[in-house]
Design a protein around this motif. Structure first.
Motif, mmCIF file in Angstrom:
data_model
loop_
_atom_site.group_PDB
_atom_site.id
_atom_site.type_symbol
_atom_site.label_atom_id
_atom_site.label_comp_id
_atom_site.label_asym_id
_atom_site.label_seq_id
_atom_site.Cartn_x
_atom_site.Cartn_y
_atom_site.Cartn_z
ATOM 1 N N TRP A 144 27.725 53.147 46.843
ATOM 2 C CA TRP A 144 29.018 52.761 47.208
ATOM 3 C C TRP A 144 29.925 53.049 46.268
ATOM 4 O O TRP A 144 29.778 52.656 44.924
ATOM 5 N N GLY A 145 31.092 53.577 46.365
ATOM 6 C CA GLY A 145 31.963 53.684 45.344
ATOM 7 C C GLY A 145 33.075 54.610 45.864
ATOM 8 O O GLY A 145 33.753 54.168 46.705
ATOM 9 N N GLY A 146 33.699 55.680 45.325
ATOM 10 C CA GLY A 146 34.852 56.188 45.516
ATOM 11 C C GLY A 146 34.928 57.700 45.418
ATOM 12 O O GLY A 146 33.917 58.280 45.263
ATOM 13 N N ASP A 147 35.980 58.534 45.470
ATOM 14 C CA ASP A 147 36.189 59.769 45.306
ATOM 15 C C ASP A 147 35.478 60.557 44.080
ATOM 16 O O ASP A 147 34.906 61.860 44.168
ATOM 17 N N LEU A 148 35.615 59.841 43.094
ATOM 18 C CA LEU A 148 35.282 60.495 41.934
ATOM 19 C C LEU A 148 33.548 60.320 41.684
ATOM 20 O O LEU A 148 33.176 61.434 41.311
ATOM 21 N N MET A 149 33.013 59.485 42.209
ATOM 22 C CA MET A 149 31.603 59.248 42.495
ATOM 23 C C MET A 149 31.072 60.464 43.361
ATOM 24 O O MET A 149 30.157 61.228 43.100
ATOM 25 N N ARG A 150 31.779 60.881 44.274
ATOM 26 C CA ARG A 150 31.352 61.758 45.049
ATOM 27 C C ARG A 150 31.493 63.315 44.511
ATOM 28 O O ARG A 150 30.549 63.789 44.831
ATOM 29 N N ALA A 151 32.576 63.247 44.032
ATOM 30 C CA ALA A 151 32.677 64.653 43.185
ATOM 31 C C ALA A 151 31.589 64.891 42.151
ATOM 32 O O ALA A 151 31.102 66.045 41.840
ATOM 33 N N ALA A 152 31.187 63.800 41.693
ATOM 34 C CA ALA A 152 29.860 63.974 40.727
ATOM 35 C C ALA A 152 28.758 63.938 41.264
ATOM 36 O O ALA A 152 28.068 64.246 40.424
#
Length: 378
Positions: free
Chosen positions: A35-43
């Motif tokens: 669960w998180g946000g766009d930066l985690m997804r990009a990583a």
């Protein structure tokens, strides 16, 4: 290995994303979900729920949303148990994550906590819960090592990941002229409004910040648009006002600003690392009642990380009833060029930055976690 990471707000998304990069560097076959946000997804994280759909803040707001919080925890439990990770890494967001830790522990999955809940600020009794539910705690402030040691709980410290994020930021050598040109700004000196990433923060803090506009007609007021927000979120507060919003460029904006009004939280420390004088702002729902609850439960002298690390007041904190037009005007005037407090604040920043350590913390934390997890498995 399989890593399940849970972050509940913009700052957690940032730190979790850098941690994930470190995990993938040391474990090239890593699978990451959470669960998180766009930066985690990009990583490289498979995001189950975005933090903008789950973030809830404030004493009274939490009470009003207990059913929603319970539903989110139930959904999180089902997903974790179905995916069966090798470890769950909880990132800050204590109200939610400490509830999650309970069922993870019962499921015999290792529980790591990255960025301690601010239990040293209020409800220190939660140390007992952490000792019972969290297998490894990784803290990012030196004073937290001493805090936990008083309770006989050893923790892991490797520096502060904000230093990494700011050191590695894009456009770090950008000029003021370039920044204003790219964003279509007027070229006047900038006062940055860092009003937070949650709807409640915009509602209670941003209108107070905007009261400064008529007092500084020779400056341009620019809002740091949060990644989780859209124009429609800001529209009720800026209608009829000559204020700009710049999305996804908070570090660039704050660095180019002469001063900033900053909602309390991680952004206060980010602003200090970037070297921009600031006034810390905090307000919330409930007025006098919320202030009474705040003063009753908060156990530290300061709420800004800058002042907590320094152990003294480096930046002014305007909380609840004190966040009014007269006080903001006084404190903001004092930190603009030629203001009486500007140089003293910048000197305090240098002291704080010296205590945070060198870049590379995210990588060091990731390496620590993998080493400890290997001990768990074997």
């Amino acid at each position: 290995m399989r890593y399940y990471v849970i972050a509940g707000e913009a700052s957690g998304d940032l730190h979790a994303s850098n941690l994930i990069k470190g995990l993938r560097h040391h474990d090239s076959a890593a699978e990451v979900r959470g669960w998180g946000g766009d930066l985690m997804r990009a990583a490289g994280c498979d995001i189950v729920r975005h933090y903008k759909d789950t973030a809830i803040m404030g004493f009274l707001t939490v009470l009003k949303n207990l059913d929603k919080i319970k539903a989110n925890i139930d959904e999180c439990r089902r997903d974790i148990l179905a995916w069966r990770p090798d470890v769950v890494i909880l990132v800050d967001y204590g109200g939610f994550n400490l509830r999650v830790a309970k069922f993870i522990k019962e499921a015999a999955i290792p529980v790591y906590y990255y960025i301690s809940p601010k239990i040293w600020a209020w409800n220190t009794g939660r140390v007992k819960k952490i000792k019972r539910l969290v297998d490894r705690m990784f803290v990012i402030f030196p004073f937290e090592v001493d805090f936990y040691a008083r309770y006989g709980y050893p923790v892991y410290y490797a520096g502060n990941p904000l230093v990494d994020a700011i050191h590695d930021r894009d456009h770090k050598n950008e000029s003021f002229e370039e920044f204003t040109r790219v964003n279509g700004l007027s070229g006047k000196p900038i006062i940055a409004l860092v009003a937070g990433s949650r709807a409640q923060e915009l509602k209670h803090v941003l209108p107070k910040m905007l009261l400064m506009m008529p007092h500084f007609p020779d400056h341009e007021f620019v809002i740091a648009g949060a990644p989780s927000m859209m124009d429609a979120d800001y529209a009720p507060y800026i209608q009829g006002k000559n204020v700009r919003i710049v999305y996804g460029q908070t570090y660039r904006l704050v660095k180019q600003a002469r001063a900033a009004l900053v909602t309390s939280g991680t952004a206060t420390l980010e602003t200090a690392i970037l070297g921009t004088p600031q006034v810390v702002c905090y307000s919330g729902e409930g007025g006098a009642l919320s202030y009474f609850l705040f003063k009753t439960f908060v156990k530290v002298k300061y709420i800004s990380l800058v002042n907590l690390i320094a152990g003294r007041e480096v930046v002014p904190e305007l909380l609840m009833q004190k966040l009014n037009e007269r006080n903001i005007l006084r404190e903001l005037s004092a930190i603009l060029p030629d203001g009486e407090n500007r140089e003293r604040m910048l000197s305090g920043y240098r002291e704080v930055n010296g205590r945070l350590g060198e870049p590379g913390a995210s990588e060091r934390f990731a390496e620590m976690m993998i080493k400890e997890l290997t001990n768990f498995r074997f």
